[in-house]
Each structure stands twice: as structure tokens, then as C-alpha cells.
Write a protein that holds these residues in place. Structure first.
Motif, short mmCIF file in Angstrom:
data_model
loop_
_atom_site.label_atom_id
_atom_site.label_comp_id
_atom_site.label_asym_id
_atom_site.label_seq_id
_atom_site.Cartn_x
_atom_site.Cartn_y
_atom_site.Cartn_z
N HIS A 186 0.79 -1.23 0.00
CA HIS A 186 0.00 0.00 0.00
C HIS A 186 0.83 1.28 0.00
CE1 HIS A 186 -2.73 -3.13 1.61
NE2 HIS A 186 -3.59 -2.52 0.84
N GLY A 187 2.13 1.17 0.16
CA GLY A 187 2.99 2.35 0.09
C GLY A 187 3.08 3.11 1.39
N ALA A 188 3.59 4.34 1.27
CA ALA A 188 3.76 5.23 2.43
C ALA A 188 2.49 6.02 2.65
CB ALA A 188 4.94 6.17 2.19
N ALA A 189 2.15 6.27 3.93
CA ALA A 189 0.87 6.92 4.23
C ALA A 189 0.96 7.81 5.45
CB ALA A 189 -0.22 5.87 4.44
N ALA A 190 0.01 8.74 5.53
CA ALA A 190 -0.11 9.68 6.64
C ALA A 190 -1.55 9.64 7.15
CB ALA A 190 0.26 11.09 6.19
N HIS A 191 -1.80 10.31 8.27
CA HIS A 191 -3.16 10.39 8.80
C HIS A 191 -4.04 11.34 7.98
CE1 HIS A 191 -2.96 7.96 12.37
NE2 HIS A 191 -1.94 8.63 12.86
N ASP A 192 -3.44 12.45 7.54
CA ASP A 192 -4.21 13.54 6.96
C ASP A 192 -4.00 13.62 5.45
OD1 ASP A 192 -5.72 16.22 7.51
OD2 ASP A 192 -4.00 16.80 6.26
N GLU A 193 -5.09 13.75 4.69
CA GLU A 193 -5.00 13.74 3.23
C GLU A 193 -4.30 14.97 2.67
OE1 GLU A 193 -8.94 15.59 4.30
OE2 GLU A 193 -7.75 13.87 4.98
N ALA A 194 -4.50 16.14 3.31
CA ALA A 194 -3.85 17.35 2.82
C ALA A 194 -2.34 17.30 3.07
CB ALA A 194 -4.46 18.57 3.49
N GLU A 195 -1.97 16.76 4.22
CA GLU A 195 -0.55 16.57 4.54
C GLU A 195 0.08 15.59 3.56
OE1 GLU A 195 1.51 14.31 8.19
OE2 GLU A 195 0.33 16.04 8.80
N ALA A 196 -0.63 14.50 3.27
CA ALA A 196 -0.12 13.50 2.33
C ALA A 196 0.08 14.10 0.94
CB ALA A 196 -1.08 12.31 2.27
N ALA A 197 -0.82 15.00 0.55
CA ALA A 197 -0.73 15.62 -0.78
C ALA A 197 0.55 16.44 -0.92
CB ALA A 197 -1.96 16.48 -1.05
N ILE A 198 0.91 17.20 0.11
CA ILE A 198 2.14 18.00 0.08
C ILE A 198 3.35 17.08 0.07
CG2 ILE A 198 3.52 19.72 1.28
CD1 ILE A 198 0.92 20.76 -0.02
N ASN A 199 3.32 16.05 0.88
CA ASN A 199 4.43 15.09 0.92
C ASN A 199 4.60 14.41 -0.44
OD1 ASN A 199 4.50 15.82 3.59
ND2 ASN A 199 3.85 13.85 4.40
N ARG A 200 3.50 14.13 -1.09
CA ARG A 200 3.54 13.51 -2.43
C ARG A 200 4.23 14.43 -3.43
NH1 ARG A 200 -1.64 13.24 -3.30
NH2 ARG A 200 -1.77 11.51 -1.83
N LEU A 201 3.93 15.72 -3.34
CA LEU A 201 4.58 16.69 -4.22
C LEU A 201 6.09 16.73 -4.00
CD1 LEU A 201 2.15 19.76 -4.25
CD2 LEU A 201 2.82 18.36 -6.21
N LEU A 202 6.52 16.67 -2.74
CA LEU A 202 7.95 16.63 -2.44
C LEU A 202 8.60 15.41 -3.11
CD1 LEU A 202 8.09 17.68 1.32
CD2 LEU A 202 9.20 18.88 -0.57
N CYS A 203 7.92 14.27 -3.05
CA CYS A 203 8.44 13.05 -3.69
C CYS A 203 8.58 13.24 -5.20
CB CYS A 203 7.49 11.88 -3.45
SG CYS A 203 7.44 11.30 -1.77
N GLU A 204 7.57 13.83 -5.79
CA GLU A 204 7.56 14.00 -7.25
C GLU A 204 8.66 14.94 -7.72
OE1 GLU A 204 3.60 15.27 -8.01
OE2 GLU A 204 2.73 13.28 -7.71
N ARG A 205 9.09 15.86 -6.87
CA ARG A 205 10.11 16.83 -7.25
C ARG A 205 11.52 16.34 -6.95
NH1 ARG A 205 8.09 19.32 -10.90
NH2 ARG A 205 9.76 20.86 -10.74
N ALA A 206 11.65 15.16 -6.36
CA ALA A 206 12.95 14.67 -5.91
C ALA A 206 13.51 13.58 -6.83
CB ALA A 206 12.84 14.13 -4.49
#
Length: 259
Positions: A186-206
């Protein structure tokens, strides 16, 4: 034990178990039942828990303990993980750090690295975590970039569309993720969807993505998905991780460092 330490311990026990009885808590913390009752009453006044007859419960099944109340549980593991993650970063690189207790330790490990004391900049750190930016801002050799957004009280992270504009304009060498759970399927996950969305963007830029997580978070799932396992290059965890868990992550293409 101080009241602050007691409250932190009580809240962590409550998050782990969902329900806590007065006598049970008193035995765990080696204090009187009367002390626990007072603590429960005061925490209920702050909306940190719900009082029940003889004990307390969390507010809901997805309740997340605010960062300021998290104790130093697994502190030594997190510090070892943080040191190992910091060693994966080369001088002059651009590093993305999400919020969380382990990534905060990563920031501290980077701050004391001897080969990062000079440079212009020695590192560029991009973060949406206010506490991390605050700790590193006093290091003149680091260039600190903070995303925009609305502060989330539980994690001190900035979330929302205001952060998208900044993250859409940058490129990172490495993104370090703090997670609530990391599962092969299922991959990496967080409690909050908005927090996860920002973290996802960081991944995509790295160019490289590192998950920094103690072994208790492995095999766990959480509400909001950050990214799939295929996007993670390296997992840094502690030596309590099971060999079967290591094997499954390695078969999925993730390099595992147990420290």
C-alpha cells in the motif's frame, strides 16, 4: 515524573490502545489513581480525550496525537535513523523534509554534520514543517525554503494549495519522508490527506526518495496515501525490523538500511 511527561505518556498510551482505565494507567506510570483522574479531567478540558466512567477514550478511530505531545519513545532508534539518513545527503544538495518526529531528528543530524558547517549554501532545505524551518533558520550556511500554506496544528506542517505553487517550481536531489505507516503493498501513508498531498509533491520533485521510519511503522497502513512503494529508493529503519519485512521491501526494489 513531571506532569508534562505524564500527560505525554498517557496520550501515547491512549492512541495505542484506544481506551485506558484509571487503574491501568496508574499502574503503567507508577502514580496514584487520584493523579490519573486529575490528569484525565484536565486533558478532557483541553479536548485531548473523552472521559468515560473509570477511564478515557480517544476522540475517534483516526485520532492523531499532536506532535507537541509525542514523547521520546523510540528516541534512540529515531536518532540512529536520523544520523544514517543525514549521511545519505551530499554537501550542496537540495533536500526536502516533511514534518514529524523522525524528520525533525534528521534536520538536527544535518545541522551538526562537520562537513556542512560552511558553504554557500552548504545545503538547501525545503520543508513544509514550521518547527524544522525554525530549528535550521539559525544555521547561516543553510538555505531554508518554506512552502506556503495553512499550518496544521497536529504536525506543524503547512498544507493546502498555497504550497503547490512553491513546490511546482523547484527540483530536489532528495526527499526525506516521515510516515505514519509504510507497507509494501500500500505504500507510504499519513493520517491527513492534505498533509499526504504535500508530501507527495515533495516526492515527485525529488531525484531520490528516502523513507525514515522506525520498525513499528512498517507493515502499517494509514488513511491517506503519500506514494507507492515503487517511488521509494531507500528505507532507513531500526534493527528491530523483521527479516521477512526486509526481504519484501527489497524484492519491491527498496534498499533497506537497518541501523
Amino acid at each position: 515524573m513531571s506532569r508534562d511527561a505524564r500527560w505525554k505518556a498517557l496520550l501515547e498510551l491512549l492512541v495505542e490502545r484506544g481506551r485506558l482505565e484509571v487503574e491501568e494507567a496508574a499502574a503503567e506510570l507508577a502514580v496514584s489513581a487520584a493523579t490519573i483522574r486529575r490528569d484525565f479531567d484536565q486533558l478532557a478540558e483541553q479536548q485531548m480525550l473523552v472521559r468515560t466512567r473509570g477511564g478515557a477514550v480517544v476522540h475517534g478511530v483516526s485520532y492523531e496525537l499532536p506532535l507537541r505531545y509525542k514523547t521520546a519513545r523510540r528516541a534512540s532508534e529515531k536518532q540512529r535513523i536520523a544520523k544514517a539518513v543525514a549521511e545519505l545527503v551530499a554537501p550542496g544538495e537540495a533536500v526536502g523534509l516533511t514534518g514529524g518526529t523522525t524528520t525533525t531528528e534528521v534536520a538536527r543530524a544535518l545541522a551538526v554534520r562537520g562537513d556542512l558547517t560552511t558553504g554557500s549554501p552548504a545545503l538547501t532545505v525545503v520543508t513544509n514543517a514550521l518547527n524544522i524551518a525554525n530549528e535550521l533558520a539559525v544555521r547561516p550556511q543553510f538555505k531554508i525554503v518554506v512552502t506556503g500554506g495553512v499550518a496544521r496544528a497536529q504536525s506543524y506542517e503547512l498544507i493546502g494549495p498555497l504550497a503547490d505553487g512553491v513546490l511546482g517550481q523547484i527540483t530536489l536531489d532528495i526527499a526525506v519522508l516521515g510516515v505514519v505507516g509504510f507497507d509494501v503493498a500500500h505504500g507510504a501513508a499519513a493520517h491527513d490527506e492534505a498533509e499526504a498531498a504535500i508530501n507527495r509533491l515533495l516526492c515527485e520533485r525529488a531525484e531520490r526518495v528516502v523513507v525514515a521510519a522506525d520498525s513499528s511503522k512498517l507493515g502499517r497502513r494509514a488513511f491517506a496515501r503519500i506514494c507507492g512503494t515503487e517511488l521509494v529508493d531507500t528505507l532507513v529503519t531500526d534493527t528491530a525490523v523483521g527479516q521477512e519485512t526486509v526481504r519484501r521491501f527489497e524484492e519491491a526494489g527498496v534498499r533497506v538500511l537497518a541501523v
